[in-house]
Design an enzyme around this catalytic site. Sequence first.
Site, PDB file in Angstrom:
ATOM      1  NE  ARG A  29      12.476  58.240  76.003  1.00 51.33           N
ATOM      2  CZ  ARG A  29      12.581  57.338  75.036  1.00 51.33           C
ATOM      3  NH1 ARG A  29      11.633  57.215  74.145  1.00 51.33           N
ATOM      4  NH2 ARG A  29      13.616  56.542  74.968  1.00 51.33           N
ATOM      5  NE  ARG A  38      10.478  64.254  73.490  1.00 49.72           N
ATOM      6  CZ  ARG A  38      10.270  63.097  72.910  1.00 49.72           C
ATOM      7  NH1 ARG A  38      11.129  62.135  73.063  1.00 49.72           N
ATOM      8  NH2 ARG A  38       9.211  62.915  72.192  1.00 49.72           N
ATOM      9  CG  ASP A  75      21.373  60.548  69.794  1.00 50.75           C
ATOM     10  OD1 ASP A  75      20.804  59.993  70.747  1.00 50.75           O
ATOM     11  OD2 ASP A  75      21.704  59.933  68.752  1.00 50.75           O
ATOM     12  CE1 TYR A 152      20.795  53.195  65.648  1.00 52.34           C
ATOM     13  CE2 TYR A 152      23.087  53.059  66.336  1.00 52.34           C
ATOM     14  CZ  TYR A 152      21.750  52.847  66.589  1.00 52.34           C
ATOM     15  OH  TYR A 152      21.364  52.291  67.777  1.00 52.34           O
TER      16      TYR A 152
HETATM   17  O1  CP3 Z   1      23.265  59.461  78.574  1.00 55.21           O
HETATM   18  C1  CP3 Z   1      22.746  60.595  78.530  1.00 55.21           C
HETATM   19  O2  CP3 Z   1      21.858  60.957  79.334  1.00 55.21           O
HETATM   20  C2  CP3 Z   1      23.294  61.618  77.545  1.00 55.21           C
HETATM   21  C3  CP3 Z   1      22.602  61.775  76.309  1.00 55.21           C
HETATM   22  C4  CP3 Z   1      22.577  60.620  75.340  1.00 55.21           C
HETATM   23  C5  CP3 Z   1      21.450  60.321  74.529  1.00 55.21           C
HETATM   24  N1  CP3 Z   1      21.797  59.340  73.656  1.00 55.21           N
HETATM   25  C6  CP3 Z   1      20.160  60.992  74.619  1.00 55.21           C
HETATM   26  C7  CP3 Z   1      18.984  60.361  74.003  1.00 55.21           C
HETATM   27  C8  CP3 Z   1      23.588  59.728  74.969  1.00 55.21           C
HETATM   28  C9  CP3 Z   1      24.978  59.548  75.548  1.00 55.21           C
HETATM   29  C10 CP3 Z   1      23.080  58.937  73.898  1.00 55.21           C
HETATM   30  C11 CP3 Z   1      23.874  57.904  73.210  1.00 55.21           C
HETATM   31  C12 CP3 Z   1      23.252  57.102  72.170  1.00 55.21           C
HETATM   32  N2  CP3 Z   1      22.308  57.471  71.248  1.00 55.21           N
HETATM   33  C13 CP3 Z   1      23.627  55.771  71.883  1.00 55.21           C
HETATM   34  C14 CP3 Z   1      24.724  55.000  72.584  1.00 55.21           C
HETATM   35  C15 CP3 Z   1      24.300  54.505  73.922  1.00 55.21           C
HETATM   36  C16 CP3 Z   1      23.283  53.406  73.877  1.00 55.21           C
HETATM   37  O3  CP3 Z   1      22.167  53.664  74.388  1.00 55.21           O
HETATM   38  O4  CP3 Z   1      23.592  52.327  73.373  1.00 55.21           O
HETATM   39  C17 CP3 Z   1      22.853  55.331  70.801  1.00 55.21           C
HETATM   40  C18 CP3 Z   1      22.904  53.963  70.162  1.00 55.21           C
HETATM   41  C19 CP3 Z   1      22.028  56.419  70.401  1.00 55.21           C
HETATM   42  C20 CP3 Z   1      21.077  56.480  69.257  1.00 55.21           C
HETATM   43  C21 CP3 Z   1      19.714  56.717  69.721  1.00 55.21           C
HETATM   44  N3  CP3 Z   1      19.263  57.918  70.216  1.00 55.21           N
HETATM   45  C22 CP3 Z   1      18.634  55.805  69.766  1.00 55.21           C
HETATM   46  C23 CP3 Z   1      18.740  54.353  69.332  1.00 55.21           C
HETATM   47  C24 CP3 Z   1      17.552  56.479  70.289  1.00 55.21           C
HETATM   48  C25 CP3 Z   1      16.148  55.976  70.444  1.00 55.21           C
HETATM   49  C26 CP3 Z   1      16.042  55.051  71.590  1.00 55.21           C
HETATM   50  C27 CP3 Z   1      15.052  55.545  72.598  1.00 55.21           C
HETATM   51  O5  CP3 Z   1      15.309  55.361  73.805  1.00 55.21           O
HETATM   52  O6  CP3 Z   1      14.012  56.105  72.180  1.00 55.21           O
HETATM   53  C28 CP3 Z   1      17.959  57.785  70.604  1.00 55.21           C
HETATM   54  C29 CP3 Z   1      17.134  58.845  71.216  1.00 55.21           C
HETATM   55  C30 CP3 Z   1      17.628  59.408  72.497  1.00 55.21           C
HETATM   56  N4  CP3 Z   1      18.906  59.825  72.739  1.00 55.21           N
HETATM   57  C31 CP3 Z   1      16.833  59.699  73.632  1.00 55.21           C
HETATM   58  C32 CP3 Z   1      17.671  60.305  74.569  1.00 55.21           C
HETATM   59  C33 CP3 Z   1      17.299  60.849  75.923  1.00 55.21           C
HETATM   60  C34 CP3 Z   1      15.345  59.471  73.728  1.00 55.21           C
HETATM   61  C35 CP3 Z   1      14.731  60.590  72.941  1.00 55.21           C
HETATM   62  C36 CP3 Z   1      13.431  61.059  73.469  1.00 55.21           C
HETATM   63  O7  CP3 Z   1      13.407  61.913  74.369  1.00 55.21           O
HETATM   64  O8  CP3 Z   1      12.431  60.578  72.922  1.00 55.21           O
END
Ligand code: CP3
Length: 344
Positions: A29, A38, A75, A152
């Site tokens: 973002r 998105r 994700d 989760y």
């Molecule tokens: O790293 C990258 O760019 C690759 C894509 C990727 C995403 N999530 C995209 C994403 C990867 C490798 C992840 C891993 C992920 N997802 C983890 C492990 C890494 C870490 O951050 O600890 C975890 C715990 C998740 C679970 C998850 N997904 C959460 C807790 C959230 C919400 C947090 C937030 O920032 O809003 C997500 C959503 C998410 N996954 C987003 C992205 C780009 C944000 C979604 C959006 O566009 O609103």
Amino acid sequence: MTLQKPILRALAGETLPTPPAWMMRQAGRYLPEYRATRAEAGDFLSLCYTPDLAAEVTLQPLRRYSFDAAILFADILLLPQALGAELWFTPGEGPRLSTTTTPDELSALKPADAVHDRLSPIYETVRILARELPKDVALIGFAGAPWTVATYMIAGRGTPDQGPAHALKTEDRATFDGIIDLLTAGTIEYLSKQVEAGAEVIKLFDSWAGSLQGEDFARYSLRPMQEITSALKARFPGLPVIAFPRGAGNRYAGSHAAVGADCIAIDDGVTAAWAAEHVQPAGCVQGNLLNSHLVTGGDALVTETQRVVRALRGGPHIFNLGHGITPDADPENVTIMLEAIKNA
Ligand code: CP3
């Protein structure tokens, strides 16, 4: 001389004059073009499951910056969804899942090899990326480590202390172990298909490893990651694996060997100098820059970036952050960081 991608050379144990670099959440973002794609997709999960758009956001940061790797856009929670859990994202609230805490809920989930129908769009994204990535850029596939994904599934959401998962581990160890075992088997299936589709490196995210105390850390963070790593390496000899037991502190020492990983990713809770002494002798190290420097920028961004590079210069190193870049980061600071790495 064979021309090999810099990330693959570092993962093979080579010490390079300038470390290759990429960023966790580099597609995200903080980039206006990500927010536009998105919006086109409608919501986050539709973005993950639409291969053309997921490939597009994966490639966006590479058009702006000279990163050495792309990470598949997906994700860690897509796997429990493919196993039958309900998953939804409410904007501003983070992920929500239907909970799995009883023997009946566990046995209602699908078997590990039944995940591919649901996940086939992800494999298609990997195939597109394998075709379209610049030749010197490595493609990283990934999954969550079983413990983190289980936290989760058990709580139905993110939690500050992973309390519900720790409680189930104490109160119903058989069900807890069943969840971990199913996730371990499902992750092997999921990642095998990513590799067959063209992923060249695999990363395992154990974001909540740090809350496992005593013997639980080895049993529920390192061991499932070791099982996944050894199964993948048996199927795909030479496949490099990065493990990220985030929050491990001094337990990062010894984790290369315990997981069988080629690289250990470290967060910002240890110093790069400590990691150079206690972790890097066992193999490649990745990570460490405090992600908020991409928000605040200035001299501290340059100084801290160069401190990480210099501390880890004596062995195999991939430059990265200690945790994902945040939505409030300034895209210009990423350019400054990459320049600082080159000039360190
Ligand atoms: O790293 C990258 O760019 C690759 C894509 C990727 C995403 N999530 C995209 C994403 C990867 C490798 C992840 C891993 C992920 N997802 C983890 C492990 C890494 C870490 O951050 O600890 C975890 C715990 C998740 C679970 C998850 N997904 C959460 C807790 C959230 C919400 C947090 C937030 O920032 O809003 C997500 C959503 C998410 N996954 C987003 C992205 C780009 C944000 C979604 C959006 O566009 O609103």
